[in-house]
Design a protein around this motif. Structure first.
Motif, PDB file in Angstrom:
ATOM      1  N   SER A 233       0.398  -1.893   7.726  1.00  0.00           N
ATOM      2  CA  SER A 233       0.064  -1.342   6.415  1.00  0.00           C
ATOM      3  C   SER A 233      -0.945  -2.237   5.680  1.00  0.00           C
TER       4      SER A 233
ATOM      5  N   GLU B 239      -4.710  -1.461   4.531  1.00  0.00           N
ATOM      6  CA  GLU B 239      -5.124  -1.677   3.143  1.00  0.00           C
ATOM      7  C   GLU B 239      -6.339  -2.608   3.073  1.00  0.00           C
TER       8      GLU B 239
ATOM      9  N   GLN C  47      -9.419  -0.745   4.104  1.00  0.00           N
ATOM     10  CA  GLN C  47      -9.916   0.088   3.006  1.00  0.00           C
ATOM     11  C   GLN C  47     -10.617  -0.762   1.940  1.00  0.00           C
ATOM     12  N   GLN C  48      -9.963  -1.913   1.599  1.00  0.00           N
ATOM     13  CA  GLN C  48     -10.592  -2.796   0.610  1.00  0.00           C
ATOM     14  C   GLN C  48     -11.914  -3.353   1.120  1.00  0.00           C
TER      15      GLN C  48
END
Length: 311
Positions: free
Chosen positions: A59, A63, A66-67
């Protein structure tokens, strides 16, 4: 045959000095199985923690991805903004350099216009032939500024007008030199009293009709005698007929002669202007009294001085 009973483990629980003692009996199998169960439970907990950690890591990785993508887009946007700002800064720098150039051109134009007006503006006050050109120059400059021409174009226009004005001024100066060289100035201090005119007359010495090549202006010995026009003193001297005399060479083959002087105050080669003193009236040479014989010669032929003195 009786089997012997299986050995059992006893656990004694002591809760305090005044409390009763509790004894628990546990079989050997239970004692051996308990640690194994504990190990299995611990292994299960560890495995659960590992699985949970793996999900958490995945996860976090998603994340972070994406960042990272978001940061990359942000950085790219910032790079584009920086590029745009750099282009704008470059454009502003070019505009600044152009403005500096225009300011320098403006200063050069101001100095050129100042010189132009100082040089040719004064001529408008003294020379009527130069007046229209100077006024035309000012009008052209005003029209050029109103039409949106840049300073270099206006400066080029001023250069062109300056050449034109220079030619006009030279023509005006040449014309003025011609006018200044005409013997129109009154050559004596005394009033306009003619004692003898130009042309044939009775000679006071012989009583015969002879040609008088000039005019005689009456006066007193010592009265000032002036050059009738701008020119160069060609000759000074004295003889029995003319007495003390001065000959001045003017423009276009014109000469003036001043005779019977009591004193000469000019020298050969002197540059004189109209109204400049060149001697004193007298009665030297072939003369019957104090007077000035004033004579005008054009291409070595005598002409009537009144043609000029009357102007």
């Amino acid at each position: 045959m009786k089997r012997s009973p299986k050995p059992k483990w006893s656990f004694v629980l002591m809760r305090g000095a005044e409390q009763s003692v509790k004894q628990f009996k546990v079989s050997k199998r239970s004692v051996v199985a308990a640690p194994a169960a504990a190990v299995l439970a611990l292994s299960g907990c560890i495995a659960a923690i590992q699985i949970r950690s793996s999900f958490k890591i995945d996860s976090l990785h998603d994340e972070m991805s994406q960042q990272s993508n978001s940061f990359s887009q942000t950085v790219n946007g910032k790079d584009d903004s920086i590029g745009t700002l750099q282009e704008e800064i470059g454009r502003l720098n070019r505009q600044t350099q152009e403005l500096k150039g225009k300011i320098n051109d403006l200063h050069e134009l101001e100095n050129k216009l100042k010189t132009f007006i100082e040089q040719y503006g004064r001529l408008t006050e003294t020379s009527s032939s130069a007046t229209p050109n100077a006024q035309e120059a000012r009008d052209l400059i005003m029209k050029a500024e109103q039409s949106g021409l840049d300073f270099r174009q206006i400066s080029s226009l001023v250069d062109t007008m300056e050449l034109t004005m220079e030619q006009s001024v030279k023509q005006a100066q040449a014309r003025q030199a011609e006018l200044d060289a005409l013997p129109t100035g009154w050559p004596a201090k005394s009033s306009a009293t003619f004692t003898s005119g130009f042309g044939y007359r009775v000679d006071p010495f012989t009583g015969k009709s002879t040609f008088h090549a000039g005019v005689d202006i009456g006066g007193n010995v010592g009265d000032a005698v002036f050059s009738a026009a701008d020119g160069t003193v060609e000759e000074t001297g004295q003889d029995g007929s003319r007495g003390r005399f001065v000959v001045i060479n003017h423009h276009n083959g014109l000469k003036t002669i001043y005779m019977h002087l009591s004193r000469i105050e000019a020298s050969s080669g002197d540059e004189v202007v109209r109204g400049e003193k060149i001697g004193l009236m007298g009665s030297t040479g072939r003369s019957t009294g104090a007077h000035l014989h004033f004579q005008v010669m054009q291409h070595d032929e005598p002409v009537n001085p009144l043609r000029y003195l009357s102007n």
